[in-house]
Design a protein around this motif. Structure first.
Motif, PDB file in Angstrom:
ATOM      1  N   VAL A   1       3.301 -62.135 -85.219  1.00  0.00           N
ATOM      2  CA  VAL A   1       2.899 -60.704 -85.925  1.00  0.00           C
ATOM      3  C   VAL A   1       1.392 -60.643 -85.846  1.00  0.00           C
ATOM      4  N   THR A   2       0.868 -61.596 -86.152  1.00  0.00           N
ATOM      5  CA  THR A   2      -0.875 -61.410 -86.151  1.00  0.00           C
ATOM      6  C   THR A   2      -1.364 -61.011 -84.469  1.00  0.00           C
ATOM      7  N   LEU A   3      -0.723 -61.647 -83.568  1.00  0.00           N
ATOM      8  CA  LEU A   3      -0.736 -61.298 -82.141  1.00  0.00           C
ATOM      9  C   LEU A   3      -0.515 -59.730 -82.020  1.00  0.00           C
ATOM     10  N   ILE A   4       0.736 -59.138 -82.342  1.00  0.00           N
ATOM     11  CA  ILE A   4       1.113 -57.863 -82.289  1.00  0.00           C
ATOM     12  C   ILE A   4      -0.132 -56.913 -82.854  1.00  0.00           C
ATOM     13  N   HIS A   5      -0.473 -57.113 -83.971  1.00  0.00           N
ATOM     14  CA  HIS A   5      -1.140 -56.553 -84.755  1.00  0.00           C
ATOM     15  C   HIS A   5      -2.735 -56.636 -84.208  1.00  0.00           C
ATOM     16  N   GLU A   6      -3.077 -57.647 -83.491  1.00  0.00           N
ATOM     17  CA  GLU A   6      -4.412 -57.638 -83.003  1.00  0.00           C
ATOM     18  C   GLU A   6      -4.500 -57.484 -81.388  1.00  0.00           C
ATOM     19  N   GLN A   7      -3.382 -57.276 -80.749  1.00  0.00           N
ATOM     20  CA  GLN A   7      -3.471 -57.157 -79.345  1.00  0.00           C
ATOM     21  C   GLN A   7      -2.461 -56.046 -79.045  1.00  0.00           C
ATOM     22  N   TYR A   8      -2.261 -55.018 -79.825  1.00  0.00           N
ATOM     23  CA  TYR A   8      -1.276 -54.005 -79.552  1.00  0.00           C
ATOM     24  C   TYR A   8      -1.599 -53.135 -78.426  1.00  0.00           C
ATOM     25  N   GLY A   9      -2.964 -52.995 -78.106  1.00  0.00           N
ATOM     26  CA  GLY A   9      -3.443 -52.378 -77.131  1.00  0.00           C
ATOM     27  C   GLY A   9      -3.183 -53.117 -75.721  1.00  0.00           C
ATOM     28  N   GLN A  10      -2.695 -54.370 -75.700  1.00  0.00           N
ATOM     29  CA  GLN A  10      -2.474 -54.828 -74.366  1.00  0.00           C
ATOM     30  C   GLN A  10      -0.994 -55.065 -74.199  1.00  0.00           C
ATOM     31  N   PRO A  11      -0.739 -55.304 -72.998  1.00  0.00           N
ATOM     32  CA  PRO A  11       0.920 -55.768 -72.617  1.00  0.00           C
ATOM     33  C   PRO A  11       1.204 -56.963 -73.459  1.00  0.00           C
ATOM     34  N   LEU A  12       2.340 -56.760 -74.189  1.00  0.00           N
ATOM     35  CA  LEU A  12       2.780 -57.766 -75.009  1.00  0.00           C
ATOM     36  C   LEU A  12       4.321 -58.158 -74.340  1.00  0.00           C
ATOM     37  N   HIS A  13       4.554 -59.390 -74.053  1.00  0.00           N
ATOM     38  CA  HIS A  13       5.788 -59.760 -73.719  1.00  0.00           C
ATOM     39  C   HIS A  13       6.631 -60.897 -74.669  1.00  0.00           C
ATOM     40  N   LEU A  14       7.767 -60.665 -74.795  1.00  0.00           N
ATOM     41  CA  LEU A  14       8.461 -61.702 -75.689  1.00  0.00           C
ATOM     42  C   LEU A  14       8.337 -63.153 -75.511  1.00  0.00           C
ATOM     43  N   PRO A  15       8.130 -63.745 -74.080  1.00  0.00           N
ATOM     44  CA  PRO A  15       7.712 -65.034 -74.159  1.00  0.00           C
ATOM     45  C   PRO A  15       6.555 -65.486 -74.472  1.00  0.00           C
ATOM     46  N   ASP A  16       5.703 -64.535 -74.544  1.00  0.00           N
ATOM     47  CA  ASP A  16       4.302 -64.853 -74.932  1.00  0.00           C
ATOM     48  C   ASP A  16       4.233 -64.837 -76.713  1.00  0.00           C
ATOM     49  N   LEU A  17       4.954 -63.978 -77.079  1.00  0.00           N
ATOM     50  CA  LEU A  17       5.134 -64.041 -78.673  1.00  0.00           C
ATOM     51  C   LEU A  17       6.210 -65.439 -79.278  1.00  0.00           C
ATOM     52  N   ALA A  18       6.917 -65.709 -78.143  1.00  0.00           N
ATOM     53  CA  ALA A  18       7.796 -67.100 -78.746  1.00  0.00           C
ATOM     54  C   ALA A  18       7.011 -67.976 -78.728  1.00  0.00           C
ATOM     55  N   ARG A  19       5.913 -68.134 -77.498  1.00  0.00           N
ATOM     56  CA  ARG A  19       5.064 -69.537 -77.466  1.00  0.00           C
ATOM     57  C   ARG A  19       4.089 -69.412 -78.421  1.00  0.00           C
ATOM     58  N   THR A  20       3.546 -68.144 -78.834  1.00  0.00           N
ATOM     59  CA  THR A  20       2.763 -68.116 -79.903  1.00  0.00           C
ATOM     60  C   THR A  20       3.490 -68.632 -81.285  1.00  0.00           C
ATOM     61  N   ALA A  21       4.675 -68.423 -81.658  1.00  0.00           N
ATOM     62  CA  ALA A  21       5.365 -68.944 -82.469  1.00  0.00           C
ATOM     63  C   ALA A  21       5.925 -70.314 -82.451  1.00  0.00           C
ATOM     64  N   ASN A  22       5.920 -70.900 -81.169  1.00  0.00           N
ATOM     65  CA  ASN A  22       6.454 -72.195 -80.811  1.00  0.00           C
ATOM     66  C   ASN A  22       7.989 -72.258 -81.171  1.00  0.00           C
ATOM     67  N   MET A  23       8.688 -71.206 -80.634  1.00  0.00           N
ATOM     68  CA  MET A  23       9.992 -71.005 -80.650  1.00  0.00           C
ATOM     69  C   MET A  23      10.337 -70.305 -79.308  1.00  0.00           C
ATOM     70  N   SER A  24      11.772 -70.673 -79.246  1.00  0.00           N
ATOM     71  CA  SER A  24      12.361 -70.088 -77.826  1.00  0.00           C
ATOM     72  C   SER A  24      12.591 -68.689 -78.209  1.00  0.00           C
ATOM     73  N   VAL A  25      12.664 -67.854 -76.903  1.00  0.00           N
ATOM     74  CA  VAL A  25      13.018 -66.479 -77.113  1.00  0.00           C
ATOM     75  C   VAL A  25      14.166 -66.090 -77.836  1.00  0.00           C
ATOM     76  N   ALA A  26      15.211 -66.730 -77.922  1.00  0.00           N
ATOM     77  CA  ALA A  26      16.222 -66.689 -78.472  1.00  0.00           C
ATOM     78  C   ALA A  26      15.899 -66.775 -80.201  1.00  0.00           C
ATOM     79  N   GLN A  27      15.032 -67.800 -80.435  1.00  0.00           N
ATOM     80  CA  GLN A  27      14.768 -68.110 -81.947  1.00  0.00           C
ATOM     81  C   GLN A  27      14.028 -67.101 -82.535  1.00  0.00           C
ATOM     82  N   ILE A  28      12.944 -66.577 -81.832  1.00  0.00           N
ATOM     83  CA  ILE A  28      12.066 -65.628 -82.406  1.00  0.00           C
ATOM     84  C   ILE A  28      12.677 -64.384 -82.551  1.00  0.00           C
ATOM     85  N   GLU A  29      13.580 -63.990 -81.797  1.00  0.00           N
ATOM     86  CA  GLU A  29      14.413 -62.602 -81.807  1.00  0.00           C
ATOM     87  C   GLU A  29      15.424 -62.715 -83.238  1.00  0.00           C
ATOM     88  N   ARG A  30      15.764 -64.082 -83.366  1.00  0.00           N
ATOM     89  CA  ARG A  30      16.638 -64.243 -84.338  1.00  0.00           C
ATOM     90  C   ARG A  30      15.867 -64.243 -85.755  1.00  0.00           C
TER      91      ARG A  30
END
Length: 252
Positions: free
Chosen positions: A153-182
């Motif tokens: 969430v911090t990444l989204i709030h700080e870099q919303y002006g940049q391209p944001l991809h789900l795998p990047d968010l998952a890596r930031t949270a140290n989770m799989s894509v399925a886990q972060i969506e859940r």
């Protein structure tokens, strides 16, 4: 040939025995963070809860009953809600968890998730629609995964002006894509994509109070395409960026 289950028989028997099909109205009156309504084939309000009445700046339900959204809400919000209703009534598709930014009578913004579904008679003909609009709940900070997801969430709030991809968010949270969506759904009641949209539209709404052009705001909020920004902003708020600027600031 399929036969009705005991469950179907029980539902049918109970439904036939209920005197008031709108018994849920009183229950929804007790929910201050949920708007509830039932409309007829012309999208006129038949049943509303007290929360909707208050959100419309009214005191009594009678101010809404028999009227359409276009007659209740200010332009162009009412026309947007009316277009949604007519699409549902035409059988095009139901609306499921549409992320929307509303402006309340005092012009304070508020985020909600809206659902609308067609009502059908015994022969399958659409006779109306019903829907709810839920205020976005506070984050469930007691969830054990909150701290991990908060990093995304911090990444989204700080870099919303940049391209944001789900795998990047998952890596930031140290989770799989399925886990972060859940966990996003469990903790924030939003998908990651919905949170990105919310963050970008929030930022754009603030910028529209200033002097930056719509094209500059689109670029700053992560939209390389001006038209894509306008489409997303209107889908979320019911207004184009220019209309929102005029409505919220009183200037073009």
């Amino acid at each position: 040939m399929e036969t009705d289950s005991p469950h179907d028989d029980a539902r049918r028997a109970l439904g036939a025995g209920i005197a008031d099909p709108f018994f849920a109205e009183a229950l929804f009156d007790a929910l201050p963070d949920v708007v509830f309504f039932v409309k007829d084939e012309q999208a006129r309000y038949v049943v509303v809860n007290q929360t909707l009445v208050q959100r419309c700046g009214q005191r009594h339900k009678s101010a809404l009953i028999g009227r359409t959204p276009a007659e209740v809400f200010a332009h162009p919000f009412g026309q947007t809600y009316m277009a949604q209703d007519m699409a549902v009534l035409a059988g095009d598709s139901d609306i499921e968890d549409q992320l929307e930014l509303h402006l309340y009578p005092n012009r304070d913004p508020g985020w909600c998730l809206t659902r609308k579904t067609a009502l059908r008679d015994a022969h399958g003909r659409i006779v109306g629609l019903t829907g709810v609009s839920r205020d976005l709940a506070m984050a469930d900070k007691k969830n054990p995964a909150y701290r991990k997801v908060a990093a995304a969430v911090t990444l989204i709030h700080e870099q919303y002006g940049q391209p944001l991809h789900l795998p990047d968010l998952a890596r930031t949270a140290n989770m799989s894509v399925a886990q972060i969506e859940r966990y996003f759904l469990r903790i924030f009641h939003l998908t990651p994509r919905q949170m990105i949209i919310q963050t970008r539209v929030d930022a754009a709404s603030r910028m529209l109070a200033g002097d930056a052009s719509v094209a500059e705001i689109a670029q700053a909020c992560g939209y390389g395409d001006h038209s894509a920004f306008t489409r997303q902003f209107k889908a979320t708020t019911g207004l184009t960026p220019s209309q929102y600027r005029q409505l919220s600031t009183g200037r073009p």
